[in-house]
Design a protein around this motif. Structure first.
Motif, PDB file in Angstrom:
ATOM      1  N   VAL A  24       0.836  -1.203   0.000  1.00 55.90           N
ATOM      2  CA  VAL A  24       0.000   0.000   0.000  1.00 55.90           C
ATOM      3  C   VAL A  24       0.867   1.247   0.000  1.00 55.90           C
ATOM      4  CG1 VAL A  24      -1.681   1.328   1.356  1.00 55.90           C
ATOM      5  CG2 VAL A  24      -1.955  -1.141   1.094  1.00 55.90           C
ATOM      6  N   TRP A  25       0.552   2.152  -0.916  1.00 52.37           N
ATOM      7  CA  TRP A  25       1.219   3.453  -0.995  1.00 52.37           C
ATOM      8  C   TRP A  25       0.926   4.239   0.281  1.00 52.37           C
ATOM      9  CZ3 TRP A  25      -1.150   8.435  -2.058  1.00 52.37           C
ATOM     10  CH2 TRP A  25      -0.214   9.463  -2.243  1.00 52.37           C
ATOM     11  N   HIS A  26       1.924   4.919   0.833  1.00 55.14           N
ATOM     12  CA  HIS A  26       1.810   5.566   2.142  1.00 55.14           C
ATOM     13  C   HIS A  26       0.658   6.577   2.221  1.00 55.14           C
ATOM     14  CE1 HIS A  26       4.340   8.461  -0.049  1.00 55.14           C
ATOM     15  NE2 HIS A  26       3.833   9.366   0.767  1.00 55.14           N
ATOM     16  N   GLY A  27       0.351   7.279   1.155  1.00 53.78           N
ATOM     17  CA  GLY A  27      -0.716   8.276   1.186  1.00 53.78           C
ATOM     18  C   GLY A  27      -2.097   7.685   1.407  1.00 53.78           C
ATOM     19  N   ASN A  28      -2.266   6.407   1.096  1.00 48.95           N
ATOM     20  CA  ASN A  28      -3.580   5.784   1.277  1.00 48.95           C
ATOM     21  C   ASN A  28      -3.947   5.590   2.743  1.00 48.95           C
ATOM     22  OD1 ASN A  28      -4.604   5.544  -1.388  1.00 48.95           O
ATOM     23  ND2 ASN A  28      -3.037   4.008  -1.755  1.00 48.95           N
ATOM     24  N   TYR A  29      -2.973   5.590   3.630  1.00 48.09           N
ATOM     25  CA  TYR A  29      -3.292   5.465   5.053  1.00 48.09           C
ATOM     26  C   TYR A  29      -4.127   6.662   5.512  1.00 48.09           C
ATOM     27  CZ  TYR A  29      -0.037   1.568   5.323  1.00 48.09           C
ATOM     28  OH  TYR A  29       0.589   0.366   5.145  1.00 48.09           O
ATOM     29  N   THR A  57     -18.335  23.805   7.557  1.00 48.47           N
ATOM     30  CA  THR A  57     -17.512  22.734   7.023  1.00 48.47           C
ATOM     31  C   THR A  57     -16.380  22.525   8.024  1.00 48.47           C
ATOM     32  OG1 THR A  57     -16.102  24.219   5.746  1.00 48.47           O
ATOM     33  CG2 THR A  57     -18.050  23.330   4.629  1.00 48.47           C
ATOM     34  N   VAL A  58     -15.705  21.383   7.918  1.00 48.95           N
ATOM     35  CA  VAL A  58     -14.627  21.092   8.863  1.00 48.95           C
ATOM     36  C   VAL A  58     -13.399  20.567   8.112  1.00 48.95           C
ATOM     37  CG1 VAL A  58     -15.891  20.782  11.033  1.00 48.95           C
ATOM     38  CG2 VAL A  58     -15.827  18.916   9.390  1.00 48.95           C
ATOM     39  N   PRO A  59     -12.638  21.480   7.494  1.00 46.30           N
ATOM     40  CA  PRO A  59     -11.440  21.028   6.785  1.00 46.30           C
ATOM     41  C   PRO A  59     -10.386  20.476   7.755  1.00 46.30           C
ATOM     42  CG  PRO A  59     -11.500  23.412   6.901  1.00 46.30           C
ATOM     43  CD  PRO A  59     -12.812  22.925   7.428  1.00 46.30           C
ATOM     44  N   VAL A  60      -9.644  19.506   7.264  1.00 45.16           N
ATOM     45  CA  VAL A  60      -8.522  18.958   8.021  1.00 45.16           C
ATOM     46  C   VAL A  60      -7.374  19.965   7.948  1.00 45.16           C
ATOM     47  CG1 VAL A  60      -6.807  17.101   8.096  1.00 45.16           C
ATOM     48  CG2 VAL A  60      -9.205  16.568   7.578  1.00 45.16           C
ATOM     49  N   VAL A  61      -6.811  20.315   9.107  1.00 40.03           N
ATOM     50  CA  VAL A  61      -5.701  21.265   9.139  1.00 40.03           C
ATOM     51  C   VAL A  61      -4.403  20.629   9.627  1.00 40.03           C
ATOM     52  CG1 VAL A  61      -7.176  23.302   9.373  1.00 40.03           C
ATOM     53  CG2 VAL A  61      -6.351  22.121  11.432  1.00 40.03           C
ATOM     54  N   ASN A  62      -4.501  19.406  10.157  1.00 43.49           N
ATOM     55  CA  ASN A  62      -3.299  18.713  10.616  1.00 43.49           C
ATOM     56  C   ASN A  62      -3.551  17.219  10.578  1.00 43.49           C
ATOM     57  OD1 ASN A  62      -1.770  17.385  13.132  1.00 43.49           O
ATOM     58  ND2 ASN A  62      -0.539  19.054  12.300  1.00 43.49           N
ATOM     59  N   VAL A  63      -2.547  16.470  10.100  1.00 44.66           N
ATOM     60  CA  VAL A  63      -2.597  15.009  10.114  1.00 44.66           C
ATOM     61  C   VAL A  63      -1.226  14.503  10.514  1.00 44.66           C
ATOM     62  CG1 VAL A  63      -2.874  12.902   8.742  1.00 44.66           C
ATOM     63  CG2 VAL A  63      -4.335  14.850   8.291  1.00 44.66           C
ATOM     64  N   GLU A  64      -1.209  13.525  11.392  1.00 45.72           N
ATOM     65  CA  GLU A  64       0.023  12.814  11.733  1.00 45.72           C
ATOM     66  C   GLU A  64      -0.200  11.346  11.439  1.00 45.72           C
ATOM     67  OE1 GLU A  64       1.482  13.559  15.663  1.00 45.72           O
ATOM     68  OE2 GLU A  64       1.239  15.726  15.444  1.00 45.72           O
ATOM     69  N   CYS A  65       0.801  10.706  10.862  1.00 48.32           N
ATOM     70  CA  CYS A  65       0.680   9.301  10.484  1.00 48.32           C
ATOM     71  C   CYS A  65       2.006   8.614  10.795  1.00 48.32           C
ATOM     72  CB  CYS A  65       0.347   9.196   8.995  1.00 48.32           C
ATOM     73  SG  CYS A  65      -0.065   7.549   8.455  1.00 48.32           S
ATOM     74  N   ASN A  66       1.941   7.596  11.636  1.00 48.99           N
ATOM     75  CA  ASN A  66       3.129   6.854  12.041  1.00 48.99           C
ATOM     76  C   ASN A  66       3.017   5.423  11.525  1.00 48.99           C
ATOM     77  OD1 ASN A  66       4.210   9.016  13.826  1.00 48.99           O
ATOM     78  ND2 ASN A  66       2.284   8.633  14.874  1.00 48.99           N
TER      79      ASN A  66
END
Length: 141
Positions: A24-29, A57-66
């Motif tokens: 799986v490509w990392h962006g799909n997580y 509306t509720v845009p995403v402003v931060n994402v963390e992925c480990n």
């Protein structure tokens, strides 16, 4: 003590989510996080359209992925989504992704969304009344 609001969703890894090696490509997580938010919203009546009906509306402003372990084409990933209460005018979620067949944690992460009016021109600095009511209804005040 506040209740833990959480929901799980299962996603079968599709062919177009994997690279030529089947990983799986990392962006799909991040997309799996979205699947988790959708399932959470359906269970707790906090879907994007529910929020939109209240004028926001509720845009995403931060994402963390480990990343911990790879997923492969054909795997089933279990996305556990937990709401994290905050006093600020935002919605925060934490995620744990598991490989269903092995039970192994493949990824952890979090996201933050903020309230913006539908014209996307005004950031809401205080909790919208409908969201304060939602928090009260689910006991996370």
């Amino acid at each position: 003590m506040q209740p833990v609001l959480s929901e799980s969703a299962e996603v079968v890894v599709r062919f177009n989510e994997a690279d030529p090696l089947g990983i799986v490509w990392h962006g799909n997580y991040i997309r799996y996080f979205e699947d988790g938010r959708e399932a959470f919203g359906a269970r707790y009546r906090l879907r994007y359209l529910d929020i939109f009906d209240q004028g926001f509306t509720v845009p995403v402003v931060n994402v963390e992925c480990n990343y911990k372990k790879p997923l492969r084409y054909g795997d089933t990933v279990v996305v556990e989504t937990r709401y994290v209460n905050t006093e600020a005018a935002k919605i925060r979620f934490e995620y744990t992704l598991y490989n269903k067949s092995t039970g192994e944690v493949v990824c952890t992460g979090s996201s933050v969304q903020v309230f913006v009016d539908q014209a996307a021109s005004l950031l809401q600095l205080t909790i919208p009344p409908f969201f304060a009511e939602w928090k009260k209804e689910w006991g996370v005040v």
